[in-house]
Design a protein around this motif. Structure first.
Motif, PDB file in Angstrom:
ATOM      1  N   SER A 265      50.192  38.672  39.753  1.00  0.00           N
ATOM      2  CA  SER A 265      50.081  39.121  38.369  1.00  0.00           C
ATOM      3  C   SER A 265      49.131  38.137  37.679  1.00  0.00           C
ATOM      4  CB  SER A 265      51.451  39.100  37.695  1.00  0.00           C
ATOM      5  OG  SER A 265      51.299  39.342  36.320  1.00  0.00           O
ATOM      6  N   VAL A 266      47.984  38.631  37.243  1.00  0.00           N
ATOM      7  CA  VAL A 266      46.974  37.786  36.603  1.00  0.00           C
ATOM      8  C   VAL A 266      46.875  38.180  35.135  1.00  0.00           C
ATOM      9  CG1 VAL A 266      44.573  37.015  36.648  1.00  0.00           C
ATOM     10  CG2 VAL A 266      45.710  37.646  38.772  1.00  0.00           C
ATOM     11  N   VAL A 267      46.984  37.185  34.248  1.00  0.00           N
ATOM     12  CA  VAL A 267      46.905  37.408  32.802  1.00  0.00           C
ATOM     13  C   VAL A 267      45.683  36.669  32.283  1.00  0.00           C
ATOM     14  CG1 VAL A 267      48.099  37.143  30.594  1.00  0.00           C
ATOM     15  CG2 VAL A 267      49.415  37.553  32.667  1.00  0.00           C
TER      16      VAL A 267
ATOM     17  N   TYR B 211      45.141  40.759  28.572  1.00  0.00           N
ATOM     18  CA  TYR B 211      45.200  41.781  29.616  1.00  0.00           C
ATOM     19  C   TYR B 211      45.957  41.221  30.816  1.00  0.00           C
ATOM     20  CZ  TYR B 211      41.457  43.897  26.919  1.00  0.00           C
ATOM     21  OH  TYR B 211      40.717  44.448  25.915  1.00  0.00           O
ATOM     22  N   ARG B 212      46.800  42.096  31.411  1.00  0.00           N
ATOM     23  CA  ARG B 212      47.546  41.716  32.607  1.00  0.00           C
ATOM     24  C   ARG B 212      47.279  42.734  33.700  1.00  0.00           C
ATOM     25  NH1 ARG B 212      52.511  42.871  35.108  1.00  0.00           N
ATOM     26  NH2 ARG B 212      53.018  44.379  33.511  1.00  0.00           N
ATOM     27  N   MET B 213      47.031  42.247  34.900  1.00  0.00           N
ATOM     28  CA  MET B 213      46.816  43.122  36.055  1.00  0.00           C
ATOM     29  C   MET B 213      47.675  42.662  37.204  1.00  0.00           C
ATOM     30  SD  MET B 213      42.819  43.832  36.511  1.00  0.00           S
ATOM     31  CE  MET B 213      41.788  44.190  35.134  1.00  0.00           C
ATOM     32  N   ARG B 214      48.173  43.646  37.960  1.00  0.00           N
ATOM     33  CA  ARG B 214      48.851  43.338  39.220  1.00  0.00           C
ATOM     34  C   ARG B 214      47.866  43.657  40.321  1.00  0.00           C
ATOM     35  NH1 ARG B 214      55.100  45.209  38.814  1.00  0.00           N
ATOM     36  NH2 ARG B 214      55.170  44.123  40.800  1.00  0.00           N
ATOM     37  N   LEU B 215      47.492  42.625  41.058  1.00  0.00           N
ATOM     38  CA  LEU B 215      46.445  42.749  42.061  1.00  0.00           C
ATOM     39  C   LEU B 215      46.963  42.355  43.438  1.00  0.00           C
ATOM     40  CD1 LEU B 215      43.810  40.995  39.869  1.00  0.00           C
ATOM     41  CD2 LEU B 215      43.714  43.376  40.529  1.00  0.00           C
ATOM     42  N   PHE B 216      46.400  42.976  44.469  1.00  0.00           N
ATOM     43  CA  PHE B 216      46.739  42.648  45.852  1.00  0.00           C
ATOM     44  C   PHE B 216      45.568  41.881  46.457  1.00  0.00           C
ATOM     45  CE2 PHE B 216      49.315  46.257  44.779  1.00  0.00           C
ATOM     46  CZ  PHE B 216      50.542  45.923  45.307  1.00  0.00           C
ATOM     47  N   ALA B 217      45.838  40.666  46.914  1.00  0.00           N
ATOM     48  CA  ALA B 217      44.790  39.819  47.476  1.00  0.00           C
ATOM     49  C   ALA B 217      45.425  38.810  48.428  1.00  0.00           C
ATOM     50  CB  ALA B 217      44.054  39.089  46.355  1.00  0.00           C
ATOM     51  N   PRO B 218      44.624  38.197  49.299  1.00  0.00           N
ATOM     52  CA  PRO B 218      45.187  37.204  50.218  1.00  0.00           C
ATOM     53  C   PRO B 218      45.600  35.903  49.527  1.00  0.00           C
ATOM     54  CG  PRO B 218      42.987  37.901  50.923  1.00  0.00           C
ATOM     55  CD  PRO B 218      43.258  38.549  49.629  1.00  0.00           C
TER      56      PRO B 218
ATOM     57  N   ALA C 201      45.522  33.445  45.533  1.00  0.00           N
ATOM     58  CA  ALA C 201      45.430  33.504  44.066  1.00  0.00           C
ATOM     59  C   ALA C 201      43.976  33.459  43.610  1.00  0.00           C
ATOM     60  CB  ALA C 201      46.216  32.350  43.459  1.00  0.00           C
ATOM     61  N   THR C 202      43.136  32.731  44.320  1.00  0.00           N
ATOM     62  CA  THR C 202      41.715  32.654  43.977  1.00  0.00           C
ATOM     63  C   THR C 202      41.046  34.012  44.119  1.00  0.00           C
ATOM     64  OG1 THR C 202      41.727  30.407  44.843  1.00  0.00           O
ATOM     65  CG2 THR C 202      39.586  31.397  44.447  1.00  0.00           C
ATOM     66  N   HIS C 203      41.381  34.728  45.202  1.00  0.00           N
ATOM     67  CA  HIS C 203      40.851  36.082  45.384  1.00  0.00           C
ATOM     68  C   HIS C 203      41.340  36.997  44.264  1.00  0.00           C
ATOM     69  CE1 HIS C 203      40.094  34.809  49.577  1.00  0.00           C
ATOM     70  NE2 HIS C 203      39.156  35.736  49.551  1.00  0.00           N
ATOM     71  N   ALA C 204      42.607  36.827  43.870  1.00  0.00           N
ATOM     72  CA  ALA C 204      43.179  37.679  42.821  1.00  0.00           C
ATOM     73  C   ALA C 204      42.470  37.465  41.483  1.00  0.00           C
ATOM     74  CB  ALA C 204      44.673  37.405  42.679  1.00  0.00           C
ATOM     75  N   THR C 205      42.194  36.209  41.120  1.00  0.00           N
ATOM     76  CA  THR C 205      41.485  35.959  39.857  1.00  0.00           C
ATOM     77  C   THR C 205      40.057  36.494  39.927  1.00  0.00           C
ATOM     78  OG1 THR C 205      40.934  33.726  40.613  1.00  0.00           O
ATOM     79  CG2 THR C 205      42.842  33.954  39.173  1.00  0.00           C
ATOM     80  N   SER C 206      39.441  36.402  41.102  1.00  0.00           N
ATOM     81  CA  SER C 206      38.100  36.947  41.276  1.00  0.00           C
ATOM     82  C   SER C 206      38.104  38.466  41.082  1.00  0.00           C
ATOM     83  CB  SER C 206      37.586  36.597  42.667  1.00  0.00           C
ATOM     84  OG  SER C 206      36.354  37.212  42.912  1.00  0.00           O
ATOM     85  N   ARG C 207      39.106  39.136  41.653  1.00  0.00           N
ATOM     86  CA  ARG C 207      39.226  40.596  41.480  1.00  0.00           C
ATOM     87  C   ARG C 207      39.505  40.948  40.018  1.00  0.00           C
ATOM     88  NH1 ARG C 207      37.309  44.042  44.963  1.00  0.00           N
ATOM     89  NH2 ARG C 207      38.974  45.549  44.795  1.00  0.00           N
TER      90      ARG C 207
ATOM     91  N   ARG D 258      36.465  45.513  49.949  1.00  0.00           N
ATOM     92  CA  ARG D 258      35.753  45.385  48.681  1.00  0.00           C
ATOM     93  C   ARG D 258      35.438  46.730  48.033  1.00  0.00           C
ATOM     94  NH1 ARG D 258      32.516  44.166  52.834  1.00  0.00           N
ATOM     95  NH2 ARG D 258      30.718  45.507  53.180  1.00  0.00           N
ATOM     96  N   THR D 259      35.451  47.824  48.813  1.00  0.00           N
ATOM     97  CA  THR D 259      35.117  49.137  48.251  1.00  0.00           C
ATOM     98  C   THR D 259      36.343  49.898  47.762  1.00  0.00           C
ATOM     99  OG1 THR D 259      35.297  50.269  50.373  1.00  0.00           O
ATOM    100  CG2 THR D 259      33.155  49.323  49.820  1.00  0.00           C
ATOM    101  N   ILE D 260      37.544  49.346  47.985  1.00  0.00           N
ATOM    102  CA  ILE D 260      38.786  50.046  47.639  1.00  0.00           C
ATOM    103  C   ILE D 260      39.364  49.470  46.354  1.00  0.00           C
ATOM    104  CG2 ILE D 260      41.134  50.557  48.395  1.00  0.00           C
ATOM    105  CD1 ILE D 260      40.086  50.242  51.284  1.00  0.00           C
ATOM    106  N   GLN D 261      39.681  50.353  45.402  1.00  0.00           N
ATOM    107  CA  GLN D 261      40.351  49.953  44.163  1.00  0.00           C
ATOM    108  C   GLN D 261      41.714  50.631  44.134  1.00  0.00           C
ATOM    109  OE1 GLN D 261      38.015  50.842  40.726  1.00  0.00           O
ATOM    110  NE2 GLN D 261      36.131  50.125  41.682  1.00  0.00           N
ATOM    111  N   ILE D 262      42.759  49.842  44.052  1.00  0.00           N
ATOM    112  CA  ILE D 262      44.113  50.395  43.987  1.00  0.00           C
ATOM    113  C   ILE D 262      44.430  50.662  42.524  1.00  0.00           C
ATOM    114  CG2 ILE D 262      46.551  49.953  44.443  1.00  0.00           C
ATOM    115  CD1 ILE D 262      45.602  48.078  46.702  1.00  0.00           C
ATOM    116  N   ARG D 263      44.703  51.931  42.189  1.00  0.00           N
ATOM    117  CA  ARG D 263      45.031  52.301  40.812  1.00  0.00           C
ATOM    118  C   ARG D 263      46.509  52.082  40.510  1.00  0.00           C
ATOM    119  NH1 ARG D 263      40.767  53.394  37.373  1.00  0.00           N
ATOM    120  NH2 ARG D 263      39.006  53.516  38.785  1.00  0.00           N
ATOM    121  N   GLU D 264      47.355  52.495  41.473  1.00  0.00           N
ATOM    122  CA  GLU D 264      48.799  52.418  41.217  1.00  0.00           C
ATOM    123  C   GLU D 264      49.557  52.414  42.535  1.00  0.00           C
ATOM    124  OE1 GLU D 264      51.884  54.498  38.073  1.00  0.00           O
ATOM    125  OE2 GLU D 264      50.056  55.556  38.628  1.00  0.00           O
ATOM    126  N   VAL D 265      50.635  51.659  42.557  1.00  0.00           N
ATOM    127  CA  VAL D 265      51.549  51.647  43.705  1.00  0.00           C
ATOM    128  C   VAL D 265      52.942  51.885  43.143  1.00  0.00           C
ATOM    129  CG1 VAL D 265      52.492  50.316  45.613  1.00  0.00           C
ATOM    130  CG2 VAL D 265      50.119  49.993  44.955  1.00  0.00           C
TER     131      VAL D 265
END
Length: 177
Positions: A7-9, A24-31, A33-39, A118-125
């Motif tokens: 969860s990145v705020v 803004y808050r996003m729930r992101l899937f990444a390997p 935390a650095t990847h998550a902030t980049s996304r 990198r080409t996949i965007q997850i909208r909702e899980v």
């Protein structure tokens, strides 16, 4: 590396004309935390007029599953770029965690559609109840009478001392239920 959920705020850096910017808050899937902030910055530059140099990260937390012992159904809405264009997808998976379902989705997208991470965007899980599932490969497991027969069972020796390399008769591998 396994996929983890974060969860990145973040927000635009406060200035004189906007002392209280929108958070803004996003729930992101990444390997990591650095990847998550980049996304996070990738999506913010895409959907809001904000980038890393004009904004700040307030918080990055890893999100853990509440019940990782039970099997659940997950519906995943995805947008991905292929060689021919941009496509929307809905897929269903069974797993014990959201991260496991997303990892299955990335493998499935790589195998069926040749789509990269990198080409996949997850909208909702979403975790789905059994009556909301649509795909037959998921609904087949909702049958309460489901059975998994064990064919060709080879009886092993109970200990190494009783094990023999050669036997006088063939093993019996069929056992009626």
């Amino acid at each position: 590396m396994p996929i983890r959920e974060f969860s990145v705020v973040g927000r635009r850096r406060p200035s004189d004309e906007d002392p209280n910017p929108t958070v803004y808050r996003m729930r992101l899937f990444a390997p990591t935390a650095t990847h998550a902030t980049s996304r996070f910055w990738y999506f913010m530059s895409k959907y809001r007029k904000m980038k890393k140099t004009t904004g700040e990260i307030l918080q990055t937390n890893e999100v853990f599953e509440k019940r990782p012992q039970t099997v659940k159904n997950f519906g995943i809405w995805v947008v991905y770029n292929s060689r021919s264009g941009t496509h929307n997808l809905y897929k269903e998976f069974r797993d014990t965690t959201r991260c496991g379902a997303v990892a299955q989705m990335y493998m499935d997208m790589a195998s069926r559609h040749r789509a990269r991470f990198r080409t996949i965007q997850i909208r909702e899980v979403l975790e789905l109840p059994a009556n909301k599932c649509k795909r037959p490969n998921i609904t087949q497991f909702h049958n309460p009478q489901i059975r998994f027969p064990l064919h060709h069972r080879v009886i092993r020796a109970p200990s190494r001392a009783r094990k023999s390399t050669f036997l006088a008769k063939r093993p019996n591998t069929f056992f009626s239920n």
